[in-house]
Design an enzyme around this catalytic site. Sequence first.
Site, PDB file in Angstrom:
ATOM      1  N   GLY A  98       0.887  -0.975  -0.065  1.00  0.00           N
ATOM      2  CA  GLY A  98      -0.230  -0.065  -0.183  1.00  0.00           C
ATOM      3  C   GLY A  98       0.853   1.117   0.216  1.00  0.00           C
ATOM      4  O   GLY A  98       2.162   1.268   0.215  1.00  0.00           O
ATOM      5  N   ASP A 261       4.347  -4.267  -7.538  1.00  0.00           N
ATOM      6  CA  ASP A 261       3.692  -3.104  -6.892  1.00  0.00           C
ATOM      7  C   ASP A 261       4.335  -1.581  -7.559  1.00  0.00           C
ATOM      8  O   ASP A 261       3.695  -0.621  -7.181  1.00  0.00           O
ATOM      9  CB  ASP A 261       3.732  -3.043  -5.419  1.00  0.00           C
ATOM     10  CG  ASP A 261       5.037  -3.109  -4.892  1.00  0.00           C
ATOM     11  OD1 ASP A 261       5.716  -4.291  -5.105  1.00  0.00           O
ATOM     12  OD2 ASP A 261       5.433  -2.326  -4.223  1.00  0.00           O
TER      13      ASP A 261
END
Length: 495
Positions: A98, A261
């Site tokens: 995240g 990511d």
Amino acid sequence: MRSSTEAVLADPAPIAWRTGFADLGPAFLTRLQPTPLPAPYWVGRSAEVAAQLGLDADWFASDAALQAFTGNQLLPGSAPYASVYSGHQFGVWAGQLGDGRAIALGETAGGLELQLKGAGRTPYSRMGDGRAVLRSSIREFLCSEAMAGLGVATTRALCVTGSDAPVRRETLETAAVVTRVAPSFIRFGHFEHFAANGDHASLRALADHVIDRHYPACRDQAAEFGGNAYAALLRAVTQRTAAMLAQWQAVGFCHGVMNTDNMSILGLTIDYGPFQFLDAFDPGHICNHSDSQGRYAFNRQPNVAYWNLFCLGQALLPLIEDQDQALAALETYKADFPQALETAMRAKLGLAQPLDDDRALIEATLQLLARQRVDYTIFWRRLSGAVAAGMALAPVRDLFLDGAAFDDWAVLYQRRMAGGDLGQAGARMHAVNPKFVLRNHLAEQAIRRAQEKDFSEVERLHRLLQTPFDEHPGSEADADFPPAWASSIEISCSS
């Protein structure tokens, strides 16, 4: 000072916002405020990106803008958030990740998302402080804009602000915030997150958002995949990623940390960390000091991109439902990437019309450069000048210790160029072979001055790299060979 941003800048609002990623709901993000920094100051600004955002030039130079883009005050209408995603890091599943230090401000009416990198801790910081340091922030700002100048698909950087607030990394450094700009910051890892958690409803909502906002043609192309728009999406992302990788390889760019990511769903170069432009041409060059296994070496980047796309395909499989369709979508990479790279390398060589033997000439050129570790950028720029001057190859030959090997190659090249308009070919080559790239030592010099509160070198390099194909008289040193001390620069994932 408040522990989080509460004050809102007075109207009139400098930016108009619209609905976007944040409207997908709480499963995708956490609403939060940036954490202020004391006594911020400007480090670098991009007037070009500000114009794209429709920002008034006077406002962009104001203290209000400085406070807003440091995260100290909210822009009217902004609703900041950090998004959740997962991913593979160095080939290993890392689970939930995240936005650990990036806080999105929202999406503008013009369809561009703004994100503050280094604006404080988020729920996804994983024991980190949520900050970025001046060193890495300058590198990201300059390289984002340098890549745009080169015509490479990339996120952009609006500005960098600094603060004397201390940040502990290997040593004690100072804080900075980069305002990043892109149509979307959605990554492969966003899809992996919901697939790994079995949340197929959120996975579908995310895919529909990406298609509707960024790939609407996939609805029409779904017929090619039995009516499945998600397979068409996978193919479209594969094609954009292949095009981006070809641009990287052609310009000699090493990303350094191609985790899933760190891969943009829009095929943009994103997350500038331990990057490097090649100096001496070494296909196996590893730019990331943290990459002990060489997973992200320069010549491995194209295959890593395909591996990452395969991970994206696995994440989308619950929506595609047919493994053969997913594989067919991914298979396009195997043709698109080499074709795009060959087209780019033909252009670098000044070849106007493709011939069957061009691939052999391209390979011979790269092998020659690799054997003699010739400076990649200087070779191509000198070759451009040599062709424009009627095939006056002596300055190019001077780059090679083994002149006889160069002469053998030159025979092949001159034969291929015979009969063409060399003046036109040289002009075309000058337009694709840059004179200037952001070499590590140039960035390092700008960083060292900035650490002493002299930001003139950041500004000068930024201007130079916006037009890297121009001659820029007086800036010859920036296009010269790197100094001996440049080889001692170590760039890692720390920032």
